[in-house]
Each structure stands twice: as structure tokens, then as C-alpha cells.
Design a protein around this motif. Structure first.
Motif, PDB file in Angstrom:
ATOM      1  N   TYR A 251      24.984  32.761  74.071  1.00  0.00           N
ATOM      2  CA  TYR A 251      23.609  33.238  74.227  1.00  0.00           C
ATOM      3  C   TYR A 251      22.918  33.432  72.883  1.00  0.00           C
ATOM      4  O   TYR A 251      21.731  33.153  72.749  1.00  0.00           O
ATOM      5  CB  TYR A 251      23.587  34.527  75.051  1.00  0.00           C
ATOM      6  CG  TYR A 251      24.023  34.274  76.466  1.00  0.00           C
ATOM      7  CD1 TYR A 251      23.167  33.666  77.367  1.00  0.00           C
ATOM      8  CD2 TYR A 251      25.296  34.603  76.893  1.00  0.00           C
ATOM      9  CE1 TYR A 251      23.564  33.393  78.663  1.00  0.00           C
ATOM     10  CE2 TYR A 251      25.705  34.338  78.187  1.00  0.00           C
ATOM     11  CZ  TYR A 251      24.835  33.740  79.064  1.00  0.00           C
ATOM     12  OH  TYR A 251      25.233  33.465  80.349  1.00  0.00           O
ATOM     13  N   LEU A 252      23.647  33.900  71.888  1.00  0.00           N
ATOM     14  CA  LEU A 252      23.072  34.032  70.551  1.00  0.00           C
ATOM     15  C   LEU A 252      22.676  32.657  70.023  1.00  0.00           C
ATOM     16  O   LEU A 252      21.571  32.474  69.525  1.00  0.00           O
ATOM     17  CB  LEU A 252      24.057  34.702  69.599  1.00  0.00           C
ATOM     18  CG  LEU A 252      23.648  34.714  68.124  1.00  0.00           C
ATOM     19  CD1 LEU A 252      22.360  35.504  67.928  1.00  0.00           C
ATOM     20  CD2 LEU A 252      24.757  35.279  67.269  1.00  0.00           C
ATOM     21  N   VAL A 253      23.555  31.685  70.157  1.00  0.00           N
ATOM     22  CA  VAL A 253      23.265  30.327  69.698  1.00  0.00           C
ATOM     23  C   VAL A 253      22.079  29.754  70.467  1.00  0.00           C
ATOM     24  O   VAL A 253      21.195  29.105  69.896  1.00  0.00           O
ATOM     25  CB  VAL A 253      24.522  29.434  69.847  1.00  0.00           C
ATOM     26  CG1 VAL A 253      24.200  27.987  69.541  1.00  0.00           C
ATOM     27  CG2 VAL A 253      25.633  29.942  68.949  1.00  0.00           C
ATOM     28  N   PHE A 254      22.018  30.011  71.762  1.00  0.00           N
ATOM     29  CA  PHE A 254      20.912  29.522  72.590  1.00  0.00           C
ATOM     30  C   PHE A 254      19.574  30.090  72.120  1.00  0.00           C
ATOM     31  O   PHE A 254      18.596  29.352  71.963  1.00  0.00           O
ATOM     32  CB  PHE A 254      21.158  29.879  74.062  1.00  0.00           C
ATOM     33  CG  PHE A 254      20.046  29.457  74.978  1.00  0.00           C
ATOM     34  CD1 PHE A 254      19.922  28.131  75.363  1.00  0.00           C
ATOM     35  CD2 PHE A 254      19.132  30.378  75.450  1.00  0.00           C
ATOM     36  CE1 PHE A 254      18.889  27.737  76.204  1.00  0.00           C
ATOM     37  CE2 PHE A 254      18.102  29.994  76.284  1.00  0.00           C
ATOM     38  CZ  PHE A 254      17.974  28.670  76.667  1.00  0.00           C
ATOM     39  N   VAL A 255      19.526  31.405  71.878  1.00  0.00           N
ATOM     40  CA  VAL A 255      18.285  32.043  71.441  1.00  0.00           C
ATOM     41  C   VAL A 255      17.854  31.508  70.079  1.00  0.00           C
ATOM     42  O   VAL A 255      16.684  31.159  69.871  1.00  0.00           O
ATOM     43  CB  VAL A 255      18.438  33.588  71.405  1.00  0.00           C
ATOM     44  CG1 VAL A 255      17.267  34.236  70.703  1.00  0.00           C
ATOM     45  CG2 VAL A 255      18.586  34.137  72.818  1.00  0.00           C
ATOM     46  N   ILE A 256      18.794  31.409  69.138  1.00  0.00           N
ATOM     47  CA  ILE A 256      18.464  30.889  67.809  1.00  0.00           C
ATOM     48  C   ILE A 256      17.985  29.439  67.915  1.00  0.00           C
ATOM     49  O   ILE A 256      17.018  29.044  67.255  1.00  0.00           O
ATOM     50  CB  ILE A 256      19.676  31.001  66.867  1.00  0.00           C
ATOM     51  CG1 ILE A 256      19.969  32.471  66.569  1.00  0.00           C
ATOM     52  CG2 ILE A 256      19.435  30.240  65.570  1.00  0.00           C
ATOM     53  CD1 ILE A 256      21.239  32.707  65.777  1.00  0.00           C
TER      54      ILE A 256
END
Length: 130
Positions: free
Chosen positions: A105-110
Motif C-alpha cells: 500500500y505504501l508503494v501504491f500510494v507513492i
């Protein structure tokens, strides 16, 4: 009763009361700023200090069971993508991910913020100072 010119008012008790009230306000405000979703963020030795600006940031939270919340409202991954596309590029975005949540999810948001050209200095990953 008349006060003589050399005599003054004793303001020490007033200062003591104000310091107690200040301590109460500061301790209560830390509980308010935590939000409604319980998230245990990872620790970092050199976590940046919180930026106090008048513009309220958008807070994206991923809980330990990988549920996504934006400003305390639950959202799925597809809706998150549409929401991120509508964020102004100069808007501050805070990401709070539970330390046991998926890194996906962090990678997706970034990735979504980068794709739309969001200013990199307007994105923060919240951690707790070690």
C-alpha cells in the motif's frame, strides 16, 4: 484598601495555574491528533519533526489488517486511486501505515502520487521517534 506605590500584586499563583492549564492542553492535544484508527507506526531514529502548517494534510492510514482509511473514512484500493488523482499537487499527504501492514500500500500510494506529478516534499511517512 489602598496599595502603596512600592507594593505589587503577587502573580506567582496565577503563573502556576496557567502552567498547569498549559500542561493539560498540551497533553490532551496529543490524544486528539492521533486520529480514530489505531495504528502502531514503525519507529525511526531520525524521524522528521512534524510540520505545523495551517493547511490540514490528507491522512492516508493502512491498519494492521490492511484496511485503507482516508481522513478516518474506509476506502478500497480502486477508490484510493481515484481519490489520489484528485488531490492537488501542492497538498500535504501523510501516510500512516501500521508496522505489520503490507508494504504494497505504501508503494501504491507513492506510485500514484508520482504518476500525477505530486510535489515530493509534500509527502510524509509518519513514524514514531525512537
Amino acid at each position: 484598601m489602598k496599595i502603596k506605590r512600592g507594593d505589587g500584586l503577587n502573580i506567582v499563583p496565577f503563573i502556576d495555574i496557567m502552567l498547569v492549564l498549559l500542561a493539560l492542553v498540551l497533553s490532551i492535544s496529543t490524544f486528539i491528533s492521533q486520529g480514530k484508527i489505531k495504528v502502531e507506526v514503525p519507529t525511526a531514529n531520525n524521524a522528521p519533526q512534524e510540520n505545523n502548517s495551517d493547511d490540514k494534510p490528507i491522512v492516508i492510514v493502512v491498519s494492521n489488517d490492511n484496511k485503507i482509511y482516508i481522513n478516518d473514512e474506509e476506502m478500497n484500493k480502486d477508490n484510493l486511486e481515484h481519490f489520489i488523482a484528485k488531490i492537488p499537487n501542492d497538498k500535504v499527504v501523510n501516510f500512516k501505515g501500521d508496522k505489520s501492514s503490507s508494504l504494497e500500500y505504501l508503494v501504491f500510494v507513492i506510485d500514484q502520487l508520482t504518476k500525477k506529478g505530486h510535489q515530493h516534499d509534500k509527502f510524509r511517512i509518519d513514524t514514531q521517534h525512537n
